[in-house]
Write an enzyme that holds these catalytic residues in place. Structure first.
Site, PDB file in Angstrom:
ATOM      1  N   GLU A 195      48.738  34.026  44.630  1.00 47.84           N
ATOM      2  CA  GLU A 195      48.702  32.766  45.354  1.00 47.84           C
ATOM      3  C   GLU A 195      47.502  31.939  44.912  1.00 47.84           C
ATOM      4  OE1 GLU A 195      51.041  33.977  49.401  1.00 47.84           O
ATOM      5  OE2 GLU A 195      48.902  34.319  49.341  1.00 47.84           O
TER       6      GLU A 195
ATOM      7  N   CYS B  56      41.421  26.914  44.749  1.00 48.65           N
ATOM      8  CA  CYS B  56      40.980  28.293  44.960  1.00 48.65           C
ATOM      9  C   CYS B  56      41.891  29.193  44.118  1.00 48.65           C
ATOM     10  CB  CYS B  56      41.102  28.596  46.453  1.00 48.65           C
ATOM     11  SG  CYS B  56      40.739  30.296  46.869  1.00 48.65           S
TER      12      CYS B  56
ATOM     13  N   CYS C  63      43.624  43.560  45.189  1.00 50.02           N
ATOM     14  CA  CYS C  63      42.184  43.855  45.065  1.00 50.02           C
ATOM     15  C   CYS C  63      41.980  45.342  45.287  1.00 50.02           C
ATOM     16  CB  CYS C  63      41.396  43.057  46.113  1.00 50.02           C
ATOM     17  SG  CYS C  63      39.605  43.157  45.897  1.00 50.02           S
TER      18      CYS C  63
ATOM     19  N   CYS D  73      37.691  45.435  51.921  1.00 43.55           N
ATOM     20  CA  CYS D  73      36.873  44.838  52.977  1.00 43.55           C
ATOM     21  C   CYS D  73      37.726  44.801  54.248  1.00 43.55           C
ATOM     22  CB  CYS D  73      36.400  43.448  52.582  1.00 43.55           C
ATOM     23  SG  CYS D  73      35.453  43.480  51.051  1.00 43.55           S
TER      24      CYS D  73
ATOM     25  N   CYS E  16      39.602  41.549  55.461  1.00 42.68           N
ATOM     26  CA  CYS E  16      40.303  40.720  54.468  1.00 42.68           C
ATOM     27  C   CYS E  16      41.744  41.183  54.273  1.00 42.68           C
ATOM     28  CB  CYS E  16      39.545  40.783  53.139  1.00 42.68           C
ATOM     29  SG  CYS E  16      40.405  39.952  51.801  1.00 42.68           S
TER      30      CYS E  16
ATOM     31  N   GLU F 283      38.646  40.618  42.983  1.00 40.50           N
ATOM     32  CA  GLU F 283      37.198  40.612  42.792  1.00 40.50           C
ATOM     33  C   GLU F 283      36.931  40.162  41.347  1.00 40.50           C
ATOM     34  OE1 GLU F 283      34.150  40.913  44.365  1.00 40.50           O
ATOM     35  OE2 GLU F 283      33.601  40.499  42.294  1.00 40.50           O
TER      36      GLU F 283
ATOM     37  N   SER G  70      32.930  33.828  43.403  1.00 35.35           N
ATOM     38  CA  SER G  70      32.497  34.555  44.592  1.00 35.35           C
ATOM     39  C   SER G  70      32.657  36.053  44.354  1.00 35.35           C
ATOM     40  CB  SER G  70      33.367  34.122  45.782  1.00 35.35           C
ATOM     41  OG  SER G  70      33.081  34.907  46.911  1.00 35.35           O
TER      42      SER G  70
ATOM     43  N   SER H 214      29.464  37.248  48.990  1.00 35.28           N
ATOM     44  CA  SER H 214      30.073  37.545  50.286  1.00 35.28           C
ATOM     45  C   SER H 214      29.169  38.530  51.015  1.00 35.28           C
ATOM     46  CB  SER H 214      31.457  38.157  50.080  1.00 35.28           C
ATOM     47  OG  SER H 214      32.300  37.204  49.496  1.00 35.28           O
ATOM     48  N   LEU H 215      28.236  38.014  51.784  1.00 36.14           N
ATOM     49  CA  LEU H 215      27.227  38.889  52.402  1.00 36.14           C
ATOM     50  C   LEU H 215      27.751  39.487  53.715  1.00 36.14           C
ATOM     51  CD1 LEU H 215      24.353  39.936  51.948  1.00 36.14           C
ATOM     52  CD2 LEU H 215      23.524  38.037  53.342  1.00 36.14           C
TER      53      LEU H 215
ATOM     54  N   ASN I  72      39.293  34.116  59.702  1.00 35.60           N
ATOM     55  CA  ASN I  72      40.707  33.738  59.754  1.00 35.60           C
ATOM     56  C   ASN I  72      41.546  34.962  60.077  1.00 35.60           C
ATOM     57  OD1 ASN I  72      40.591  30.941  58.971  1.00 35.60           O
ATOM     58  ND2 ASN I  72      39.910  31.688  56.982  1.00 35.60           N
TER      59      ASN I  72
ATOM     60  N   CYS J 239      40.756  31.485  53.619  1.00 34.45           N
ATOM     61  CA  CYS J 239      40.061  32.611  52.988  1.00 34.45           C
ATOM     62  C   CYS J 239      40.538  33.936  53.551  1.00 34.45           C
ATOM     63  CB  CYS J 239      38.574  32.571  53.312  1.00 34.45           C
ATOM     64  SG  CYS J 239      37.698  31.292  52.508  1.00 34.45           S
TER      65      CYS J 239
HETATM   66  N1  SAH Z   1      36.584  39.123  46.190  1.00 35.19           N
HETATM   67  C1  SAH Z   1      35.704  38.038  46.193  1.00 35.19           C
HETATM   68  C2  SAH Z   1      36.388  36.692  46.181  1.00 35.19           C
HETATM   69  C3  SAH Z   1      37.613  36.546  47.012  1.00 35.19           C
HETATM   70  S1  SAH Z   1      37.396  36.599  48.768  1.00 35.19           S
HETATM   71  C4  SAH Z   1      34.756  38.132  47.366  1.00 35.19           C
HETATM   72  O1  SAH Z   1      34.966  38.972  48.229  1.00 35.19           O
HETATM   73  O2  SAH Z   1      33.796  37.384  47.386  1.00 35.19           O
HETATM   74  C5  SAH Z   1      36.792  34.957  49.119  1.00 35.19           C
HETATM   75  C6  SAH Z   1      35.952  34.838  50.404  1.00 35.19           C
HETATM   76  O3  SAH Z   1      36.796  34.926  51.566  1.00 35.19           O
HETATM   77  C7  SAH Z   1      34.931  35.940  50.552  1.00 35.19           C
HETATM   78  O4  SAH Z   1      33.698  35.456  51.019  1.00 35.19           O
HETATM   79  C8  SAH Z   1      35.572  36.804  51.594  1.00 35.19           C
HETATM   80  O5  SAH Z   1      34.636  37.625  52.202  1.00 35.19           O
HETATM   81  C9  SAH Z   1      36.172  35.776  52.504  1.00 35.19           C
HETATM   82  N2  SAH Z   1      37.176  36.320  53.425  1.00 35.19           N
HETATM   83  C10 SAH Z   1      37.994  37.374  53.228  1.00 35.19           C
HETATM   84  N3  SAH Z   1      38.793  37.569  54.309  1.00 35.19           N
HETATM   85  C11 SAH Z   1      38.475  36.613  55.210  1.00 35.19           C
HETATM   86  C12 SAH Z   1      38.968  36.268  56.499  1.00 35.19           C
HETATM   87  N4  SAH Z   1      39.976  36.948  57.052  1.00 35.19           N
HETATM   88  N5  SAH Z   1      38.423  35.217  57.139  1.00 35.19           N
HETATM   89  C13 SAH Z   1      37.454  34.482  56.545  1.00 35.19           C
HETATM   90  N6  SAH Z   1      36.940  34.754  55.312  1.00 35.19           N
HETATM   91  C14 SAH Z   1      37.443  35.808  54.653  1.00 35.19           C
HETATM   92 FE1  SF4 Z   2      38.670  42.020  47.731  1.00 32.57          FE
HETATM   93 FE2  SF4 Z   2      37.074  39.904  48.295  1.00 32.57          FE
HETATM   94 FE3  SF4 Z   2      39.009  40.670  49.998  1.00 32.57          FE
HETATM   95 FE4  SF4 Z   2      36.831  42.195  49.705  1.00 32.57          FE
HETATM   96  S1  SF4 Z   2      36.897  40.091  50.521  1.00 32.57           S
HETATM   97  S2  SF4 Z   2      38.977  42.923  49.770  1.00 32.57           S
HETATM   98  S3  SF4 Z   2      36.416  41.938  47.522  1.00 32.57           S
HETATM   99  S4  SF4 Z   2      39.312  39.885  47.937  1.00 32.57           S
END
Ligand code: SAH
Ligand code: SF4
Length: 428
Positions: free
Chosen positions: A138, A151, A158, A162, A165, A222, A253, A275-276, A352, A395
């Site tokens: 997507e 984006c 992935c 996380c 996510c 990632e 990111s 992504s802290l 989200n 996101c």
């Molecule tokens: N894998 C990479 C890039 C893709 S995720 C990463 O983790 O940075 C892009 C951003 O969306 C990251 O900051 C991730 O932590 C955030 N994200 C993932 N799931 C989310 C959610 N459900 N709500 C808000 N942000 C989210």
């Molecule tokens: Fe993968 Fe980024 Fe989602 Fe973590 S936040 S599972 S690294 S896409």
């Protein structure tokens, strides 16, 4: 026909990144299926030239010809060899015999109430890793008053998990090639009419302005586990005689793949986002399990050493607001303390939700209070307005349609309802 996979050949000779030995590494796209013409869309200049040489264009002509074709592909968005008016008939016929200008297939487009568009794209099938089916990803376009952000995804799924996510719940199928990453921008320009020659005058001065001005690698995957291809893709997207984006408007990111961060800065010169999401290792271990391998102190060290870092080129720290989990005043103060000395921006992202997620988004007052603490410490702390929530384009909500269908089928099988689904009923 000499259309062997140049990417594969080139990679075989390139230095193997350390990460390749880790379980997170996943395969590249395979060579194209036998008998299938491959597309020239999205290739690097070097790969485009190699493909011309491979079908017999003499070396001395290759550079000029590939420059012309590059312009047609990346500036004009040509969809057929016939459009290339300054390329001879013979060469056009030769190219059409061996190659296509195919883009990934747009399987569906959803448009959110706020103008955000999400495309489900199917890549050309490449062999074993795709089980001879095209991989699906997507890609989301977010229009804004002064910019348009695309984006993009870097992987199909992935490997990291996380806990907040949605993408993380889908297993990784494979890395996207550089051309597949670039093709997402090409498709967006096609769909938006954003190639030179298609654009009406858009800005107040009557000058044509581009709709896609910024790229964020915040879709599926990632990016630092697919770094070779991400570096090549950033190179193609930022070629000023081609797709023409500024590298300062391309942000990659990462969840914190520390050993790869330096190379990203040195070779892609892209902006970095981290992504802290947590300020203590015990919590970050849970939210971003990669933290067990590269804890916060190591991650922030790597940030301090990020090439090209200065006040005009700050690192963005993303922080997802999870109710009762990471959103206290103490968390905000600790965040400020941790980032001291790093040229940084802080992006607070309201969580989200997605079906089955175990978290809730922090209340609005809490987000405001958190943001105030960060702001008083001298950081602009925009709260990223969730975009495209109604079409699951925000996101962390991305997950391929096939995966969603499979998940639904599993659920329905459990409930004895699979037949209804395949009969096309039960649309929600
Ligand atoms: N894998 C990479 C890039 C893709 S995720 C990463 O983790 O940075 C892009 C951003 O969306 C990251 O900051 C991730 O932590 C955030 N994200 C993932 N799931 C989310 C959610 N459900 N709500 C808000 N942000 C989210
Ligand atoms: Fe993968 Fe980024 Fe989602 Fe973590 S936040 S599972 S690294 S896409």
């Amino acid at each position: 026909m000499a259309t062997a996979s140049f990417d594969t050949a080139r990679r075989a000779g390139s230095a193997v990144p350390a990460i390749e030995k880790t379980p997170e590494f996943r395969p590249e796209a395979d060579a194209p299926l036998p008998g299938r013409r491959t597309s020239l869309v999205g290739l690097t200049r070097a790969d485009l030239k190699a493909r011309l040489l491979a079908v017999g264009v003499p070396e001395r002509e290759g550079r000029m010809r590939s420059g012309q074709i590059w312009h047609w592909l990346n500036v004009r968005g040509a969809r057929a060899f016939d459009e290339m008016t300054n390329v001879g008939k013979g060469l056009k016929a030769l190219l059409a015999e061996h190659y296509t200008l195919d883009r990934p297939e747009v399987v569906s487009q959803q448009v959110s109430r706020d103008g955000t568009r999400k495309w489900l794209l199917r890549m050309a099938p490449t062999g074993a890793h795709d089980h001879n089916r095209g991989a699906e990803i997507e890609c989301v376009y977010i229009p804004g008053p002064d910019r348009g952000t695309l984006c993009v995804s870097s992987q199909v799924g992935c490997t990291l998990t996380c806990s907040f996510c949605h993408t993380g719940t889908q297993r990784l199928v494979r890395n996207l090639s550089a051309a597949e990453i670039v093709s997402q921008l090409i498709v967006a320009r096609d769909e938006l009419g954003d190639f030179v020659g298609q654009m009406p005058s858009r800005d107040a001065n009557g000058e044509a302005g581009r709709l896609v001005t910024n790229i964020v690698f915040m879709g599926m995957g990632e990016p630092l586990y697919n770094l070779d291809n991400v570096i090549d893709a950033v190179g193609v997207m930022s070629d000023q005689e081609g797709l023409g984006l500024s590298r300062r408007r391309i942000t990659v990111s990462t969840s914190g793949v520390v050993p790869q961060m330096r190379r990203l800065g040195e070779e892609a010169h892209a902006m970095l986002a981290i992504s802290l999401h947590a300020v203590r290792d015990d919590l970050r271990d849970e939210l971003v399990p990669l933290n067990r391998k590269y804890p916060i102190a190591d991650l922030l060290d790597a940030c301090r050493r990020y090439p090209g870092l200065n006040n005009a080129r700050r690192i963005t720290f993303e922080y997802v607001m999870l109710k009762g989990v990471n959103d206290s005043d103490a968390d905000a103060r600790e965040l400020v303390r941790l980032l001291k000395g790093i040229p940084a921006k802080i992006n607070l992202i309201p969580f989200n939700p997605w079906p089955g997620s175990r978290y809730e988004c922090s209340d609005w007052e809490r987000i405001e209070r958190f943001s105030e603490i960060v702001f008083n410490a001298g950081y602009a702390s925009p709260v990223r307005t969730p975009r495209g929530r109604d079409i699951l384009a925000a996101c962390g909500q991305l997950k391929s349609e096939t995966e969603k269908l499979r998940a639904r089928a599993r659920l329905m099988l459990e409930e004895g309802m699979a037949e209804r689904m395949y009969a096309g009923g039960d649309e929600d």
